[in-house]
Write a protein that holds these residues in place. Sequence first.
Motif, PDB file in Angstrom:
ATOM      1  N   UNK A  38       0.836  -1.207   0.000  1.00  0.00           N
ATOM      2  CA  UNK A  38       0.000   0.000   0.000  1.00  0.00           C
ATOM      3  C   UNK A  38       0.876   1.264   0.000  1.00  0.00           C
ATOM      4  N   UNK A  39       1.934   1.223   0.787  1.00  0.00           N
ATOM      5  CA  UNK A  39       2.825   2.386   0.909  1.00  0.00           C
ATOM      6  C   UNK A  39       3.504   2.755  -0.409  1.00  0.00           C
ATOM      7  N   UNK A  40       3.938   1.737  -1.169  1.00  0.00           N
ATOM      8  CA  UNK A  40       4.674   2.052  -2.415  1.00  0.00           C
ATOM      9  C   UNK A  40       3.739   2.318  -3.586  1.00  0.00           C
ATOM     10  N   UNK A  41       2.442   2.066  -3.416  1.00  0.00           N
ATOM     11  CA  UNK A  41       1.503   2.244  -4.521  1.00  0.00           C
ATOM     12  C   UNK A  41       1.317   3.742  -4.782  1.00  0.00           C
ATOM     13  N   UNK A  54     -10.491  -5.540 -13.350  1.00  0.00           N
ATOM     14  CA  UNK A  54     -10.488  -5.874 -11.920  1.00  0.00           C
ATOM     15  C   UNK A  54     -10.631  -4.622 -11.065  1.00  0.00           C
ATOM     16  N   UNK A  55     -10.849  -4.826  -9.763  1.00  0.00           N
ATOM     17  CA  UNK A  55     -10.967  -3.698  -8.842  1.00  0.00           C
ATOM     18  C   UNK A  55      -9.635  -2.963  -8.677  1.00  0.00           C
ATOM     19  N   UNK A  56      -9.713  -1.706  -8.291  1.00  0.00           N
ATOM     20  CA  UNK A  56      -8.499  -0.941  -8.000  1.00  0.00           C
ATOM     21  C   UNK A  56      -7.828  -1.519  -6.754  1.00  0.00           C
ATOM     22  N   UNK A  57      -6.560  -1.174  -6.556  1.00  0.00           N
ATOM     23  CA  UNK A  57      -5.880  -1.711  -5.372  1.00  0.00           C
ATOM     24  C   UNK A  57      -6.447  -1.112  -4.081  1.00  0.00           C
ATOM     25  N   UNK A  58      -6.981   0.106  -4.167  1.00  0.00           N
ATOM     26  CA  UNK A  58      -7.666   0.682  -2.994  1.00  0.00           C
ATOM     27  C   UNK A  58      -8.873  -0.184  -2.626  1.00  0.00           C
ATOM     28  N   UNK A  59      -9.617  -0.630  -3.624  1.00  0.00           N
ATOM     29  CA  UNK A  59     -10.785  -1.467  -3.345  1.00  0.00           C
ATOM     30  C   UNK A  59     -10.378  -2.837  -2.804  1.00  0.00           C
ATOM     31  N   UNK A  60      -9.303  -3.390  -3.345  1.00  0.00           N
ATOM     32  CA  UNK A  60      -8.828  -4.681  -2.831  1.00  0.00           C
ATOM     33  C   UNK A  60      -8.360  -4.522  -1.378  1.00  0.00           C
ATOM     34  N   UNK A  98      -4.497   7.830   0.282  1.00  0.00           N
ATOM     35  CA  UNK A  98      -3.624   6.747   0.764  1.00  0.00           C
ATOM     36  C   UNK A  98      -3.369   6.895   2.253  1.00  0.00           C
ATOM     37  N   UNK A  99      -3.212   8.135   2.685  1.00  0.00           N
ATOM     38  CA  UNK A  99      -2.950   8.396   4.113  1.00  0.00           C
ATOM     39  C   UNK A  99      -4.069   7.811   4.986  1.00  0.00           C
ATOM     40  N   UNK A 100      -5.307   8.077   4.580  1.00  0.00           N
ATOM     41  CA  UNK A 100      -6.436   7.551   5.358  1.00  0.00           C
ATOM     42  C   UNK A 100      -6.486   6.017   5.326  1.00  0.00           C
ATOM     43  N   UNK A 101      -6.163   5.457   4.153  1.00  0.00           N
ATOM     44  CA  UNK A 101      -6.146   3.993   4.039  1.00  0.00           C
ATOM     45  C   UNK A 101      -5.095   3.395   4.980  1.00  0.00           C
ATOM     46  N   UNK A 106      -3.526   0.636  10.036  1.00  0.00           N
ATOM     47  CA  UNK A 106      -2.818   0.586  11.324  1.00  0.00           C
ATOM     48  C   UNK A 106      -3.780   0.416  12.497  1.00  0.00           C
ATOM     49  N   UNK A 107      -4.952   1.044  12.372  1.00  0.00           N
ATOM     50  CA  UNK A 107      -5.974   0.883  13.397  1.00  0.00           C
ATOM     51  C   UNK A 107      -6.410  -0.593  13.459  1.00  0.00           C
ATOM     52  N   UNK A 108      -6.577  -1.191  12.289  1.00  0.00           N
ATOM     53  CA  UNK A 108      -6.958  -2.610  12.239  1.00  0.00           C
ATOM     54  C   UNK A 108      -5.880  -3.487  12.878  1.00  0.00           C
ATOM     55  N   UNK A 109      -4.623  -3.169  12.589  1.00  0.00           N
ATOM     56  CA  UNK A 109      -3.514  -3.954  13.152  1.00  0.00           C
ATOM     57  C   UNK A 109      -3.585  -3.954  14.674  1.00  0.00           C
TER      58      UNK A 109
END
Lengths: 174, 174
Positions: A38-41, A54-60, A98-101, A106-109
């Motif tokens: 996610x960080x390098x995307x 296919x879905x975008x990587x944000x959607x995946x 991306x920042x919010x994602x 991190x919250x999920x982790x």
Amino acid sequence: MKPETLENPTLKKQPVVFTPETLLEHWQGHRRVSRRVLEVFPEDKLFTYSIGGMRTYAMLTMEMIRLAVPGLQGAVTGKWANMDDLFGEKAPTPPTTKKELLELWDKSTDMINQLWTQMRPQRFQEEEAAFGMFMGTITSSLFYLIDNEIHHRGQGYVYLRSLGIEPPAFWDRN
Amino acid sequence: MKPETLENPTLKKQPVVFTPETLLEHWQGHRRVSRRVLEVFPEDKLFTYSIGGMRTYAMLTMEMIRLAVPGLQGAVTGKWANMDDLFGEKAPTPPTTKKELLELWDKSTDMINQLWTQMRPQRFQEEEAAFGMFMGTITSSLFYLIDNEIHHRGQGYVYLRSLGIEPPAFWDRN
């Protein structure tokens, strides 16, 4: 993190392959790799780029996020979120940056680590319909979440390569 | 296949997540999906098609095949094949047809089932350098093989989608 069986000689005689502790570390190790993808995307491509319809990587990534904590909550408590609440019209609006994602990630982790401490060991072998739909042991449902993440992240690697970007090392789980 | 802990009440009290039997079924379930990906891949594209300079799906499949049985042989016996023997100049010539690839796949499936019966249960927690190079427990090395397969197979899904072909269902492990 060492498997606890190494410190418990009586357990060594049992055919134990994974303990709860090693399973958590397995998942979080994969999550560290997924976070790096996610960080390098590139942010502009994250929400727009697709191959083969296919879905975008944000959607995946949002699929990974939406399944992870709700899935573990179901595993721990037996109360499963409804798939429609997670992915349907009532689902919360996904982030647009991306920042919010990354913040959601991190919250999920953290929530996974917290929830894990509440898991009763005998839960892993109990059979239950995950999200009220997918019958199996709690272990098989948790592995579904992890494997689904590996699967979609692997797709992200192709997106990155096709954009000329080197993905993070698959083998580095630190 | 039911986890053996369900039939063994004493084990139920242990924090067992995966038994050898469930791990084998986990792997073979994924292998059934991977075989279906190989089956639907158009033969002419299998050996030529690539996105972003990545390997062909035949080459990705050969990586899975070259790691699976030799990896399990190492796990069972402690005698690990050399990576150079598997992938270097001395490596056997890979198949040039889908039929041969599928035959190799099926042969590996049978060998995995046979080798699994020879695995001593205490092996899973032993620490050893897989292929003489990658330090970890036998469990972590076996999961590396499985997760690497899921990862590359996910990439095959993108190849298929970009070719306008519907991949097999990820969730169907039967």
